[in-house]
Motif scaffolding. Sequence first.
Motif, PDB file in Angstrom:
ATOM      1  N   SER A  28       0.828  -1.213   0.000  1.00 11.28           N
ATOM      2  CA  SER A  28       0.000   0.000   0.000  1.00 11.28           C
ATOM      3  C   SER A  28       0.859   1.258   0.000  1.00 11.28           C
ATOM      4  CB  SER A  28      -0.942   0.010   1.209  1.00 11.28           C
ATOM      5  OG  SER A  28      -1.820  -1.078   1.155  1.00 11.28           O
ATOM      6  N   SER A  37      -3.810   5.942  -5.724  1.00 13.68           N
ATOM      7  CA  SER A  37      -4.603   6.141  -4.510  1.00 13.68           C
ATOM      8  C   SER A  37      -4.986   4.773  -3.939  1.00 13.68           C
ATOM      9  CB  SER A  37      -5.863   6.952  -4.809  1.00 13.68           C
ATOM     10  OG  SER A  37      -6.803   6.156  -5.519  1.00 13.68           O
ATOM     11  N   THR A  39      -7.899   3.863  -3.163  1.00 10.71           N
ATOM     12  CA  THR A  39      -9.122   3.456  -3.862  1.00 10.71           C
ATOM     13  C   THR A  39      -8.762   2.749  -5.170  1.00 10.71           C
ATOM     14  OG1 THR A  39     -10.301   5.316  -2.905  1.00 10.71           O
ATOM     15  CG2 THR A  39     -11.308   4.270  -4.821  1.00 10.71           C
ATOM     16  N   GLU A  40      -7.807   3.310  -5.910  1.00 15.08           N
ATOM     17  CA  GLU A  40      -7.350   2.685  -7.154  1.00 15.08           C
ATOM     18  C   GLU A  40      -6.700   1.325  -6.884  1.00 15.08           C
ATOM     19  OE1 GLU A  40      -5.964   6.198 -10.158  1.00 15.08           O
ATOM     20  OE2 GLU A  40      -4.857   6.022  -8.256  1.00 15.08           O
ATOM     21  N   ASN A  42      -7.296  -0.689  -4.374  1.00 14.71           N
ATOM     22  CA  ASN A  42      -8.378  -1.608  -4.024  1.00 14.71           C
ATOM     23  C   ASN A  42      -9.123  -2.067  -5.272  1.00 14.71           C
ATOM     24  OD1 ASN A  42     -10.150  -3.059  -2.295  1.00 14.71           O
ATOM     25  ND2 ASN A  42     -11.632  -1.397  -2.487  1.00 14.71           N
ATOM     26  N   GLU A  43      -9.415  -1.145  -6.169  1.00 14.00           N
ATOM     27  CA  GLU A  43     -10.128  -1.474  -7.411  1.00 14.00           C
ATOM     28  C   GLU A  43      -9.285  -2.414  -8.278  1.00 14.00           C
ATOM     29  OE1 GLU A  43     -13.351  -1.600  -9.888  1.00 14.00           O
ATOM     30  OE2 GLU A  43     -13.215  -0.729  -7.883  1.00 14.00           O
TER      31      GLU A  43
END
Length: 146
Positions: A28, A37, A39-40, A42-43
């Motif tokens: 991370s 990010s 969020t990116e 995780n996606e």
Amino acid sequence: MIEHVFASWGRRAAAVALDGLILALTISIAAVAGGMSLTELNEEARTGSGMVALLFFIVPEALYDTLMIGSRNQTIGKRALGIAVVDAGGRGRIGYRRAFLRWVTTSIFWAFWLVPGILDHLWPLRDSRRQTWHDKLAGSVVVRTP
């Protein structure tokens, strides 16, 4: 030869959890430092290509386990829990080849056959030497450190 005490299943499980946390944090931090990010990240982890999984998860874990166990008999998690991976016969280092064999075997069990992955990690609960299947294949045992 020094008599070793085999590591308990609980210590082994806690070390795996701690190593997983260390790897997740490291990946991370590296991704965020590289401009991605959370969020990116995780996606990508959920829907990304096989290349993303390979670069973000498989390669770092393979390197971490293989290099740490191959050179020092321990990952950071194992060191924190006072356990080490050693040769089942002579109790010395298992080296990089067998460290990689341990990692790849357990990874294959989990990736392709969930039930063998679970059984592999539960096997020390019933084994007299507290070995997993990947320990047996690599000729290793996990012992308490002094």
